[in-house]
Design a protein around this motif. Structure first.
Motif, PDB file in Angstrom:
ATOM      1  N   LEU A   1       0.584  -1.336   0.112  1.00  0.00           N
ATOM      2  CA  LEU A   1       0.023  -0.006   0.005  1.00  0.00           C
ATOM      3  C   LEU A   1       0.766   1.274   0.040  1.00  0.00           C
TER       4      LEU A   1
ATOM      5  N   VAL B   1       1.608   5.162   0.853  1.00  0.00           N
ATOM      6  CA  VAL B   1       1.228   6.238   2.037  1.00  0.00           C
ATOM      7  C   VAL B   1       0.730   7.294   1.310  1.00  0.00           C
ATOM      8  N   ASP B   2      -0.050   7.916   1.864  1.00  0.00           N
ATOM      9  CA  ASP B   2      -0.963   9.275   1.447  1.00  0.00           C
ATOM     10  C   ASP B   2       0.187  10.307   1.048  1.00  0.00           C
TER      11      ASP B   2
ATOM     12  N   ALA C   1      -1.827  -0.027  -5.827  1.00  0.00           N
ATOM     13  CA  ALA C   1      -1.042   1.342  -5.551  1.00  0.00           C
ATOM     14  C   ALA C   1      -0.588   2.056  -6.707  1.00  0.00           C
TER      15      ALA C   1
ATOM     16  N   ARG D   1      -2.096  -0.164   7.574  1.00  0.00           N
ATOM     17  CA  ARG D   1      -0.783   0.512   7.430  1.00  0.00           C
ATOM     18  C   ARG D   1       0.110  -0.063   6.546  1.00  0.00           C
ATOM     19  N   GLN D   2       1.048   0.794   6.086  1.00  0.00           N
ATOM     20  CA  GLN D   2       2.032  -0.009   5.345  1.00  0.00           C
ATOM     21  C   GLN D   2       3.137  -0.672   6.163  1.00  0.00           C
TER      22      GLN D   2
ATOM     23  N   GLN E   1      -1.016   7.478   7.236  1.00  0.00           N
ATOM     24  CA  GLN E   1      -2.314   7.209   6.520  1.00  0.00           C
ATOM     25  C   GLN E   1      -2.095   6.540   5.143  1.00  0.00           C
ATOM     26  N   VAL E   2      -2.601   5.457   4.934  1.00  0.00           N
ATOM     27  CA  VAL E   2      -2.393   4.757   3.519  1.00  0.00           C
ATOM     28  C   VAL E   2      -3.493   5.108   2.526  1.00  0.00           C
TER      29      VAL E   2
END
Length: 328
Positions: free
Chosen positions: A116, A118-119, A142, A180-181, A191-192
């Motif tokens: 994933l 991350v934002d 992703a 979470r990553q 935040q992902v």
């Protein structure tokens, strides 16, 4: 015009042209014949003059009109139709491949999925949309040009399946996700986010956003650009256990009687977790939340936002998937 004696021989002559000639007329009578002839000529001439005078004069109006030139209609040129431009596809190309989502890692609050992302725009307001996966769940990318790395379930006991949209394209939406990553001790726990195909989700409007200002000590619920202030004093995380900053969303809302400090008020759980703790209270997660607490002023919490009864009641009324932005 004469008497019977004058008219008698003339009448006979007309009736019997072959009769014998009679004696010549007396010498004194010829002037009368000439007079009658002259009068007749005058009458005839007068009649011709009268007839000529009574004819209407020839004028332009009475003359036969000359034929008008025939006007040939000129056809107006038809405008050349402007071709409708073909819309240019925006964003990533469509993907219609089928996937067995049950073979992919599930996105949930307990998940740690290195694939994933991350934002990357933590303080940008999300779009006024939320997405819910159709069917069993929706594949999550992703990178939409690669393979999916996880799947978002349609339902999950701890919710987190109604997610806010942060970017919309023709075929794809980018959303915030739970999980979470990595845990803080091993990587970036922020935040992902991930990409979903529009064909895999149902989109619905999000009409509210929660905006928190730590420095300003305010919490607002913003609808249509209008802010409703719900708190002017609250508690937040300490330096060792800070409150996660940036954008997140309401994952689930529930009453937990075992947590006596909440005094029976609901807890509004967020999608973000502690930036410093891998877990909390014996659990593998350290989720941030709004909740009631008697002590609720200043940097005193383990990362949660402690609020009064009025604020937690209003926050608990918001639908799942409502964005929350926590500003320093």
């Amino acid at each position: 015009m004469g008497d019977a004696e004058t008219d008698g021989p003339a009448a006979d002559a007309l009736a019997a042209p072959d009769a014998q000639p009679t004696a010549p007329a007396p010498a004194g009578r010829p002037w009368r014949v000439w007079l009658l002839a002259a009068l007749a000529a005058v009458i005839v001439a007068g009649g011709l003059a009268a007839a000529w005078l009574l004819q209407p004069p020839v004028t332009e109006a009475s003359a036969p009109p000359s034929p008008s030139p025939t006007r040939t209609a000129t056809a107006e040129p038809s405008p050349t139709p402007t071709p409708t431009p073909t819309p240019t596809p925006t964003g990533f190309p469509a993907n219609s491949a089928g996937y067995d989502v049950t073979t992919l890692p599930q996105v949930n609050v307990f998940a740690v999925i290195p694939g994933l992302a991350v934002d990357d725009a933590a303080f940008t307001a999300p779009l006024p949309l939320r997405a819910v996966a159709l069917g069993v769940g929706a594949p999550v990318w992703a990178d939409p040009t690669a393979q999916p790395v996880a799947y978002l379930p349609h339902e999950y006991p701890y919710d987190g399946t109604a997610v806010p949209v942060v970017e919309e394209q023709e075929h794809w939406v980018k959303v915030l996700l739970t999980g979470r990553q990595a845990v803080p001790s091993q990587g970036n726990p922020a935040q992902v986010a991930g990409w979903l195909r529009k064909s895999d989700v149902e989109l619905a409007p999000n009409d509210a956003t929660v905006v928190v200002s730590i420095s300003g000590r305010t919490i607002d619920i913003v609808r249509g650009g209008v802010a409703e202030r719900v708190a002017t004093d609250f508690a937040w995380g300490t330096d060792r256990t800070p409150t996660p900053m940036g954008r997140a969303f309401i994952m689930t809302t529930r009453v937990v009687p075992e947590y006596g400090y909440t005094r029976g008020y609901p807890i509004v759980y967020l999608s973000t977790q502690s930036p410093t703790m891998d877990g909390f209270g014996g659990a593998d997660v350290a989720v941030a939340a709004f909740h009631y607490h008697d002590d609720r002023s200043g940097p005193i919490s383990n990362g949660c936002l402690r609020v009064d009864p009025t604020a937690i009641t209003k926050l608990a009324e918001l639908p799942l998937g409502t964005p929350v932005i926590v500003n320093p």
